[in-house]
Design a protein around this motif. Structure first.
Motif, PDB file in Angstrom:
ATOM      1  N   LYS A   2      -7.009  -2.103   8.500  1.00 59.17           N
ATOM      2  CA  LYS A   2      -7.135  -1.484   7.190  1.00 59.17           C
ATOM      3  C   LYS A   2      -5.770  -1.383   6.510  1.00 59.17           C
ATOM      4  O   LYS A   2      -4.722  -1.428   7.149  1.00 59.17           O
ATOM      5  N   THR A   3      -5.818  -1.225   5.193  1.00 56.18           N
ATOM      6  CA  THR A   3      -4.587  -1.119   4.413  1.00 56.18           C
ATOM      7  C   THR A   3      -3.740   0.090   4.805  1.00 56.18           C
ATOM      8  O   THR A   3      -2.523  -0.043   4.913  1.00 56.18           O
ATOM      9  N   PRO A   4      -4.314   1.305   5.027  1.00 57.79           N
ATOM     10  CA  PRO A   4      -3.455   2.428   5.428  1.00 57.79           C
ATOM     11  C   PRO A   4      -2.715   2.166   6.731  1.00 57.79           C
ATOM     12  O   PRO A   4      -1.524   2.469   6.841  1.00 57.79           O
ATOM     13  N   TYR A   9       2.338   0.981   9.735  1.00 60.28           N
ATOM     14  CA  TYR A   9       3.109   0.152  10.661  1.00 60.28           C
ATOM     15  C   TYR A   9       4.238  -0.594   9.943  1.00 60.28           C
ATOM     16  O   TYR A   9       5.321  -0.768  10.494  1.00 60.28           O
ATOM     17  N   PHE A  10       3.995  -1.033   8.712  1.00 64.44           N
ATOM     18  CA  PHE A  10       5.043  -1.682   7.928  1.00 64.44           C
ATOM     19  C   PHE A  10       6.184  -0.706   7.667  1.00 64.44           C
ATOM     20  O   PHE A  10       7.366  -1.063   7.788  1.00 64.44           O
ATOM     21  N   GLY A  11       5.856   0.537   7.309  1.00 62.25           N
ATOM     22  CA  GLY A  11       6.882   1.549   7.060  1.00 62.25           C
ATOM     23  C   GLY A  11       7.712   1.830   8.300  1.00 62.25           C
ATOM     24  O   GLY A  11       8.936   1.938   8.236  1.00 62.25           O
ATOM     25  N   LEU A  12       7.048   1.949   9.452  1.00 65.89           N
ATOM     26  CA  LEU A  12       7.786   2.176  10.698  1.00 65.89           C
ATOM     27  C   LEU A  12       8.688   1.000  11.034  1.00 65.89           C
ATOM     28  O   LEU A  12       9.831   1.177  11.465  1.00 65.89           O
ATOM     29  N   TYR A  45      -1.029   9.103   3.518  1.00 66.20           N
ATOM     30  CA  TYR A  45      -1.864   9.702   2.479  1.00 66.20           C
ATOM     31  C   TYR A  45      -3.194   8.964   2.360  1.00 66.20           C
ATOM     32  O   TYR A  45      -4.263   9.578   2.307  1.00 66.20           O
ATOM     33  N   LEU A  46      -3.150   7.629   2.328  1.00 63.27           N
ATOM     34  CA  LEU A  46      -4.378   6.850   2.234  1.00 63.27           C
ATOM     35  C   LEU A  46      -5.266   7.024   3.459  1.00 63.27           C
ATOM     36  O   LEU A  46      -6.490   7.084   3.351  1.00 63.27           O
ATOM     37  N   GLN A  47      -4.639   7.118   4.635  1.00 65.63           N
ATOM     38  CA  GLN A  47      -5.413   7.299   5.873  1.00 65.63           C
ATOM     39  C   GLN A  47      -6.177   8.608   5.845  1.00 65.63           C
ATOM     40  O   GLN A  47      -7.364   8.653   6.163  1.00 65.63           O
ATOM     41  N   TYR A  48      -5.503   9.681   5.471  1.00 63.52           N
ATOM     42  CA  TYR A  48      -6.171  10.975   5.440  1.00 63.52           C
ATOM     43  C   TYR A  48      -7.149  11.079   4.278  1.00 63.52           C
ATOM     44  O   TYR A  48      -8.118  11.828   4.343  1.00 63.52           O
ATOM     45  N   ASN A 127     -18.552   0.109  15.306  1.00 63.77           N
ATOM     46  CA  ASN A 127     -17.649   0.087  14.166  1.00 63.77           C
ATOM     47  C   ASN A 127     -16.359  -0.607  14.570  1.00 63.77           C
ATOM     48  O   ASN A 127     -15.412   0.030  14.992  1.00 63.77           O
ATOM     49  N   ILE A 128     -16.317  -1.920  14.451  1.00 64.36           N
ATOM     50  CA  ILE A 128     -15.155  -2.694  14.852  1.00 64.36           C
ATOM     51  C   ILE A 128     -14.310  -2.959  13.626  1.00 64.36           C
ATOM     52  O   ILE A 128     -14.803  -3.357  12.591  1.00 64.36           O
TER      53      ILE A 128
END
Length: 129
Positions: A2-4, A9-12, A45-48, A127-128
């Motif tokens: 998913k995008t979030p 991971y990109f930010g880390l 933020y998007l994840q939550y 839910n894969i």
């Protein structure tokens, strides 16, 4: 993926690239920290927002450690393991540095355990990602 999760991971990854000396880098460290931090915060933020877990300030807020995401434990563990790079007192005292490293490893391993448990539950439910 998913995008979030991709943004987190990109930010880390970008934050980790920001560590070190600026002499041979194309992008300065402060730009890497800023970009990685923004991506990390926006991804969280998007994840939550997707999970409907944003904090509502109208209710009484109680902290429940069992509802935290596995990613939070992994990030806390990594930060505790690398604490000697940020605080000079830990770098000078070997015993305190070892303590923070062990506690950080415990947090990171617990986060990985939760991550694999969540992934197994998603696979069993159909839910894969």
């Amino acid at each position: 993926m998913k995008t979030p999760s991709l943004l987190i991971y990109f930010g880390l990854f970008i934050i980790l690239l920001g560590f070190g000396d600026d002499t041979g880098k194309l992008i300065p460290s402060w730009v890497a920290f800023l970009t990685g931090g923004i991506a990390l915060v926006y991804g969280t933020y998007l994840q939550y927002k997707l999970d409907d877990k944003l904090i509502s300030f109208t209710k009484d807020w109680t902290f429940d450690r069992k509802k935290l995401s596995s990613k939070v434990y992994i990030i806390i563990g990594i930060l505790l393991m690398w604490m000697d790079r940020f605080v000079e007192y830990l770098d000078e005292n070997f015993e305190v540095n070892i303590f923070f490293s062990i506690v950080g490893e415990a947090f990171a391993l617990y986060g990985l355990k939760l991550y694999f448990k969540e992934k197994k539950q998603k696979n069993e439910s159909g839910n894969i990602e």
